[in-house]
Write a protein that holds these residues in place. Structure first.
Motif, PDB file in Angstrom:
ATOM      1  N   GLY A 112       0.794  -1.226   0.000  1.00 44.79           N
ATOM      2  CA  GLY A 112       0.000   0.000   0.000  1.00 44.79           C
ATOM      3  C   GLY A 112       0.822   1.270   0.000  1.00 44.79           C
ATOM      4  N   ILE A 113       2.107   1.157   0.337  1.00 45.22           N
ATOM      5  CA  ILE A 113       2.947   2.348   0.438  1.00 45.22           C
ATOM      6  C   ILE A 113       3.994   2.423  -0.673  1.00 45.22           C
ATOM      7  N   LEU A 138      -3.415  -3.893  15.524  1.00 46.97           N
ATOM      8  CA  LEU A 138      -4.302  -4.891  14.922  1.00 46.97           C
ATOM      9  C   LEU A 138      -4.459  -5.991  15.958  1.00 46.97           C
ATOM     10  N   THR A 139      -5.664  -6.158  16.456  1.00 47.53           N
ATOM     11  CA  THR A 139      -5.933  -7.176  17.471  1.00 47.53           C
ATOM     12  C   THR A 139      -6.956  -8.150  16.916  1.00 47.53           C
ATOM     13  N   LEU A 140      -6.583  -9.411  16.910  1.00 52.55           N
ATOM     14  CA  LEU A 140      -7.448 -10.444  16.353  1.00 52.55           C
ATOM     15  C   LEU A 140      -7.673 -11.544  17.369  1.00 52.55           C
ATOM     16  N   ASP A 154      -7.540 -12.117   5.528  1.00 50.77           N
ATOM     17  CA  ASP A 154      -7.367 -11.195   4.404  1.00 50.77           C
ATOM     18  C   ASP A 154      -8.354 -10.034   4.482  1.00 50.77           C
ATOM     19  N   ALA A 155      -9.594 -10.316   4.790  1.00 56.94           N
ATOM     20  CA  ALA A 155     -10.605  -9.258   4.882  1.00 56.94           C
ATOM     21  C   ALA A 155     -10.328  -8.326   6.061  1.00 56.94           C
ATOM     22  N   LEU A 156      -9.899  -8.882   7.177  1.00 55.47           N
ATOM     23  CA  LEU A 156      -9.611  -8.063   8.356  1.00 55.47           C
ATOM     24  C   LEU A 156      -8.400  -7.164   8.118  1.00 55.47           C
ATOM     25  N   THR A 190      -6.003  -1.931   6.931  1.00 55.14           N
ATOM     26  CA  THR A 190      -5.168  -1.070   6.090  1.00 55.14           C
ATOM     27  C   THR A 190      -6.006   0.033   5.437  1.00 55.14           C
ATOM     28  N   GLY A 191      -7.242  -0.287   5.054  1.00 53.30           N
ATOM     29  CA  GLY A 191      -8.107   0.737   4.483  1.00 53.30           C
ATOM     30  C   GLY A 191      -8.322   1.903   5.430  1.00 53.30           C
ATOM     31  N   ALA A 192      -8.444   1.596   6.707  1.00 56.29           N
ATOM     32  CA  ALA A 192      -8.669   2.634   7.704  1.00 56.29           C
ATOM     33  C   ALA A 192      -7.388   3.331   8.159  1.00 56.29           C
TER      34      ALA A 192
END
Length: 179
Positions: free
Chosen positions: A34-35, A141-143, A152-154, A159-161
């Motif tokens: 993304g960067i 990121l806490t899962l 992948d969705a999480l 990353t979107g946010a």
């Protein structure tokens, strides 16, 4: 001219090749992609690093230290063990010299069995990383273990946010967002 961007992951799961390692590497890859137009990732699995002993200096420790000192973004992953991050990660962080993470943007990642442990990264890990000099501009990121099937969705949602703020903190641009 190339736009290479490296993200390094360090994972403190005592189990080699763990789900925590997979999670941290996936997040590192998503951040790098993304960067940078030429994303690169590296990772250090502390269970592998300390196979031959825990006392630095040894080549593996020095190599890991060099990687994290030069990484603009560091993903630090740990499972939650007994309501804390692992002793293996604590050992590694304690062996880092003062200011070792100065100029590094860090993203804590935790994998927990229970919802009660979701805040471990913010309550315990973030202060240690900040003490070592890291900047922590985005949420951890806490899962939960049961969410790993949707990894992948999480990661895409996280990353979107958070990618624009993360890129800005690293002095870069992300998909259409100026740093």
């Amino acid at each position: 001219m190339t736009d290479s961007f490296a993200v390094t992951a360090v994972v403190g799961n005592p189990k080699r090749l763990s789900r925590t390692l997979t999670t941290a590497e996936a997040l590192a890859a998503a951040i790098a992609a993304g960067i940078g137009t030429e994303p690169r990732t590296t990772s250090t699995d502390l269970a592998e690093l300390y196979l031959d002993g825990i006392e630095p200096p040894h080549d593996g420790f020095e190599h890991a230290l060099d990687r994290i000192k030069t990484a603009p973004v560091l993903v630090v992953g740990t499972p939650v063990y007994k309501a804390s991050y692992t002793g293996l990660l604590k050992l590694f962080l304690d062996q880092l010299p003062p200011g070792a993470l100065q100029g590094t943007v860090a993203v804590p990642v935790t994998v927990a069995a229970s919802a009660e442990h979701r805040f471990l990264a913010d309550l315990q890990l973030r202060p240690v990383l900040a003490e070592l000099g890291a900047s922590l501009p985005v949420p951890s990121l806490t899962l939960r273990e049961k969410e790993l099937g949707d990894l992948d969705a999480l990661i895409a949602a996280w990353t979107g946010a958070n990618l624009p703020a993360l890129a800005a903190a690293a002095g870069r641009e992300s998909a259409g967002v100026a740093a």
